[in-house]
Enzyme design. Structure first.
Site, PDB file in Angstrom:
ATOM      1  N   ASN A 179       0.008   0.681   3.196  1.00 26.89           N
ATOM      2  CA  ASN A 179       1.401   0.787   3.636  1.00 26.89           C
ATOM      3  C   ASN A 179       2.330   0.536   2.455  1.00 26.89           C
ATOM      4  O   ASN A 179       3.542   0.505   2.594  1.00 26.89           O
ATOM      5  CB  ASN A 179       1.705  -0.251   4.728  1.00 26.89           C
ATOM      6  CG  ASN A 179       1.084   0.163   6.050  1.00 26.89           C
ATOM      7  OD1 ASN A 179       1.049   1.338   6.388  1.00 26.89           O
ATOM      8  ND2 ASN A 179       0.551  -0.807   6.773  1.00 26.89           N
ATOM      9  N   LYS A 218       1.727   2.065  -4.178  1.00 22.31           N
ATOM     10  CA  LYS A 218       0.323   2.488  -4.265  1.00 22.31           C
ATOM     11  C   LYS A 218       0.179   3.928  -3.787  1.00 22.31           C
ATOM     12  O   LYS A 218      -0.548   4.713  -4.388  1.00 22.31           O
ATOM     13  CB  LYS A 218      -0.544   1.591  -3.373  1.00 22.31           C
ATOM     14  CG  LYS A 218      -1.202   0.454  -4.091  1.00 22.31           C
ATOM     15  CD  LYS A 218      -2.366  -0.011  -3.243  1.00 22.31           C
ATOM     16  CE  LYS A 218      -2.702  -1.447  -3.483  1.00 22.31           C
ATOM     17  NZ  LYS A 218      -3.718  -1.932  -2.555  1.00 22.31           N
ATOM     18  N   GLU A 258      -8.005  -6.391   9.899  1.00 21.30           N
ATOM     19  CA  GLU A 258      -8.004  -7.659   9.161  1.00 21.30           C
ATOM     20  C   GLU A 258      -8.948  -7.560   7.965  1.00 21.30           C
ATOM     21  O   GLU A 258     -10.096  -7.103   8.120  1.00 21.30           O
ATOM     22  CB  GLU A 258      -8.476  -8.774  10.094  1.00 21.30           C
ATOM     23  CG  GLU A 258      -7.831 -10.092   9.748  1.00 21.30           C
ATOM     24  CD  GLU A 258      -8.405 -11.227  10.590  1.00 21.30           C
ATOM     25  OE1 GLU A 258      -8.525 -12.328  10.045  1.00 21.30           O
ATOM     26  OE2 GLU A 258      -8.731 -10.975  11.760  1.00 21.30           O
ATOM     27  N   ASP A 312      -9.569  -1.960  -2.156  1.00 19.57           N
ATOM     28  CA  ASP A 312      -9.386  -3.410  -2.212  1.00 19.57           C
ATOM     29  C   ASP A 312      -9.634  -3.830  -3.653  1.00 19.57           C
ATOM     30  O   ASP A 312     -10.548  -3.319  -4.311  1.00 19.57           O
ATOM     31  CB  ASP A 312     -10.343  -4.120  -1.255  1.00 19.57           C
ATOM     32  CG  ASP A 312      -9.845  -5.529  -0.920  1.00 19.57           C
ATOM     33  OD1 ASP A 312      -8.629  -5.802  -1.086  1.00 19.57           O
ATOM     34  OD2 ASP A 312     -10.661  -6.374  -0.516  1.00 19.57           O
ATOM     35  N   PHE A 316       2.967  -6.012 -11.726  1.00 21.52           N
ATOM     36  CA  PHE A 316       3.045  -6.891 -10.548  1.00 21.52           C
ATOM     37  C   PHE A 316       1.820  -7.799 -10.558  1.00 21.52           C
ATOM     38  O   PHE A 316       0.939  -7.681 -11.424  1.00 21.52           O
ATOM     39  CB  PHE A 316       3.093  -6.048  -9.262  1.00 21.52           C
ATOM     40  CG  PHE A 316       1.799  -5.359  -8.944  1.00 21.52           C
ATOM     41  CD1 PHE A 316       1.453  -4.180  -9.571  1.00 21.52           C
ATOM     42  CD2 PHE A 316       0.894  -5.906  -8.027  1.00 21.52           C
ATOM     43  CE1 PHE A 316       0.239  -3.552  -9.294  1.00 21.52           C
ATOM     44  CE2 PHE A 316      -0.313  -5.277  -7.734  1.00 21.52           C
ATOM     45  CZ  PHE A 316      -0.633  -4.101  -8.371  1.00 21.52           C
ATOM     46  N   TYR A 361      -0.987 -10.236 -11.120  1.00 21.41           N
ATOM     47  CA  TYR A 361      -1.443 -11.021 -12.269  1.00 21.41           C
ATOM     48  C   TYR A 361      -1.184 -10.305 -13.605  1.00 21.41           C
ATOM     49  O   TYR A 361      -1.631 -10.777 -14.656  1.00 21.41           O
ATOM     50  CB  TYR A 361      -2.949 -11.307 -12.130  1.00 21.41           C
ATOM     51  CG  TYR A 361      -3.304 -12.119 -10.891  1.00 21.41           C
ATOM     52  CD1 TYR A 361      -3.251 -13.508 -10.912  1.00 21.41           C
ATOM     53  CD2 TYR A 361      -3.679 -11.501  -9.700  1.00 21.41           C
ATOM     54  CE1 TYR A 361      -3.566 -14.260  -9.779  1.00 21.41           C
ATOM     55  CE2 TYR A 361      -3.999 -12.234  -8.562  1.00 21.41           C
ATOM     56  CZ  TYR A 361      -3.936 -13.608  -8.607  1.00 21.41           C
ATOM     57  OH  TYR A 361      -4.247 -14.355  -7.496  1.00 21.41           O
ATOM     58  N   ASP A 362      -0.472  -9.183 -13.578  1.00 23.50           N
ATOM     59  CA  ASP A 362      -0.265  -8.385 -14.791  1.00 23.50           C
ATOM     60  C   ASP A 362       0.261  -9.186 -15.995  1.00 23.50           C
ATOM     61  O   ASP A 362      -0.209  -8.977 -17.116  1.00 23.50           O
ATOM     62  CB  ASP A 362       0.701  -7.216 -14.519  1.00 23.50           C
ATOM     63  CG  ASP A 362      -0.004  -6.045 -13.855  1.00 23.50           C
ATOM     64  OD1 ASP A 362      -1.245  -6.048 -13.776  1.00 23.50           O
ATOM     65  OD2 ASP A 362       0.690  -5.112 -13.408  1.00 23.50           O
ATOM     66  N   LYS A 401      -0.837   2.040 -18.115  1.00 23.27           N
ATOM     67  CA  LYS A 401      -1.709   1.159 -17.322  1.00 23.27           C
ATOM     68  C   LYS A 401      -2.681   1.998 -16.482  1.00 23.27           C
ATOM     69  O   LYS A 401      -3.877   1.716 -16.432  1.00 23.27           O
ATOM     70  CB  LYS A 401      -0.858   0.249 -16.430  1.00 23.27           C
ATOM     71  CG  LYS A 401      -1.696  -0.695 -15.571  1.00 23.27           C
ATOM     72  CD  LYS A 401      -0.875  -1.555 -14.632  1.00 23.27           C
ATOM     73  CE  LYS A 401      -1.779  -2.202 -13.579  1.00 23.27           C
ATOM     74  NZ  LYS A 401      -1.058  -2.899 -12.526  1.00 23.27           N
ATOM     75  N   HIS A 452      -8.345  -0.700 -13.669  1.00 29.36           N
ATOM     76  CA  HIS A 452      -9.366  -0.695 -12.619  1.00 29.36           C
ATOM     77  C   HIS A 452      -9.044   0.349 -11.540  1.00 29.36           C
ATOM     78  O   HIS A 452      -9.874   1.168 -11.186  1.00 29.36           O
ATOM     79  CB  HIS A 452      -9.410  -2.097 -12.003  1.00 29.36           C
ATOM     80  CG  HIS A 452      -8.045  -2.674 -11.713  1.00 29.36           C
ATOM     81  ND1 HIS A 452      -7.137  -2.931 -12.718  1.00 29.36           N
ATOM     82  CD2 HIS A 452      -7.409  -2.959 -10.565  1.00 29.36           C
ATOM     83  CE1 HIS A 452      -6.014  -3.381 -12.185  1.00 29.36           C
ATOM     84  NE2 HIS A 452      -6.154  -3.395 -10.872  1.00 29.36           N
TER      85      HIS A 452
HETATM   86  P1  IMP Z   1      -4.919  -5.318  -3.282  1.00 28.67           P
HETATM   87  O1  IMP Z   1      -6.281  -5.300  -2.704  1.00 28.67           O
HETATM   88  O2  IMP Z   1      -4.634  -4.102  -4.111  1.00 28.67           O
HETATM   89  O3  IMP Z   1      -3.850  -5.621  -2.295  1.00 28.67           O
HETATM   90  O4  IMP Z   1      -4.876  -6.470  -4.360  1.00 28.67           O
HETATM   91  C1  IMP Z   1      -5.099  -7.840  -4.041  1.00 28.67           C
HETATM   92  C2  IMP Z   1      -4.338  -8.717  -5.017  1.00 28.67           C
HETATM   93  O5  IMP Z   1      -4.862  -8.504  -6.341  1.00 28.67           O
HETATM   94  C3  IMP Z   1      -2.846  -8.383  -5.129  1.00 28.67           C
HETATM   95  O6  IMP Z   1      -2.114  -9.148  -4.211  1.00 28.67           O
HETATM   96  C4  IMP Z   1      -2.516  -8.777  -6.553  1.00 28.67           C
HETATM   97  O7  IMP Z   1      -2.267 -10.151  -6.614  1.00 28.67           O
HETATM   98  C5  IMP Z   1      -3.812  -8.503  -7.289  1.00 28.67           C
HETATM   99  N1  IMP Z   1      -3.785  -7.189  -7.947  1.00 28.67           N
HETATM  100  C6  IMP Z   1      -4.303  -6.020  -7.493  1.00 28.67           C
HETATM  101  N2  IMP Z   1      -4.122  -5.034  -8.379  1.00 28.67           N
HETATM  102  C7  IMP Z   1      -3.454  -5.587  -9.413  1.00 28.67           C
HETATM  103  C8  IMP Z   1      -2.977  -5.063 -10.645  1.00 28.67           C
HETATM  104  O8  IMP Z   1      -3.102  -3.878 -10.977  1.00 28.67           O
HETATM  105  N3  IMP Z   1      -2.361  -5.947 -11.456  1.00 28.67           N
HETATM  106  C9  IMP Z   1      -2.180  -7.255 -11.145  1.00 28.67           C
HETATM  107  N4  IMP Z   1      -2.597  -7.794 -10.008  1.00 28.67           N
HETATM  108  C10 IMP Z   1      -3.237  -6.959  -9.143  1.00 28.67           C
END
Ligand code: IMP
Length: 203
Positions: free
Chosen positions: A13, A17, A45, A74, A156, A158-159, A179, A184
């Protein structure tokens, strides 16, 4: 002859992304929709112990609810000095509704006595593609080290503390395009694109 496009439903959502994914899948004969356009889909969930488990669960639930080809991702940050934590708990590392900044503060505090040579970490992104009951997954990894303080204003999560030694900058000091080429998620999306190309050739 024109071939009608296949619909790909994105589990996210998150508009940023979705835009990023749109970019990676440009040129494919696909119409992208997002879960936000299907309010009847029950919330899923993210309670699995692995990134793969969560991605598969989300993609499968969407595919089952809509009958559409569905994609979910994820992502987690694995820090070696913390035995792979926060990993699958990266978004809620400092608590259930923790902000990005609170999560980074907790990470820096936990690593405060860890010397530079032992601050290795990686982002791991798993993408699941579900077509009926068939699910395939791909994974992208990006290696780096955790700094002792934030560096850079972009990105955003941990970048600002994720530093790439070969490039000499953090993710927060790169443009989104730069980036995406090495991240990843970018690596996982490139593989997801190849899976989709194969699927579209076969349909
Ligand atoms: P999600 O599964 O993409 O929602 O990521 C889970 C968590 O990992 C996010 O809330 C961020 O804190 C961190 N995260 C995911 N992708 C990135 C990124 O590209 N850079 C920095 N933190 C990330």
């Amino acid at each position: 002859m024109t071939v009608s496009p296949c619909i790909l439903l994105l589990a996210t959502n998150n508009a940023d992304k979705a835009a990023e994914m749109r970019d990676f899948f440009t040129g494919l004969n696909l119409v992208l929709r997002t879960a936000a356009e299907f309010p009847q889909i029950p919330a899923v969930e993210e309670d699995q112990p692995t990134l793969q488990g969560n991605a598969v669960k989300k993609a499968s639930a969407l595919a089952a609810a809509t009958g559409l080809l569905s994609l979910a991702d994820d992502t987690g940050l694995e820090v070696d000095a913390l035995n792979g934590r926060p990993g699958v708990y990266s978004s809620r590392y400092a608590g259930e509704n923790a902000s990005y900044s609170e999560n980074v503060d907790k990470l820096l505090a936990e690593l405060q006595d860890i010397p530079a040579a032992q601050r290795s970490a990686r982002f791991r992104c798993v993408i699941a593609l579900a077509n009926g009951s068939r699910v395939e997954t791909v994974e992208g990894v990006c290696e780096g080290v955790i700094l002792t303080a934030r560096q850079g204003q972009g990105g955003f999560g941990y970048d600002p503390v994720f530093f790439l030694p070969e490039i000499g900058r953090t993710f927060a000091e790169m443009s989104l395009e730069e980036k995406n080429r090495i991240s990843h998620r970018g690596r996982a999306l490139q593989q997801a694109r190849r899976l989709l190309e194969k699927k579209l050739r076969m349909s």
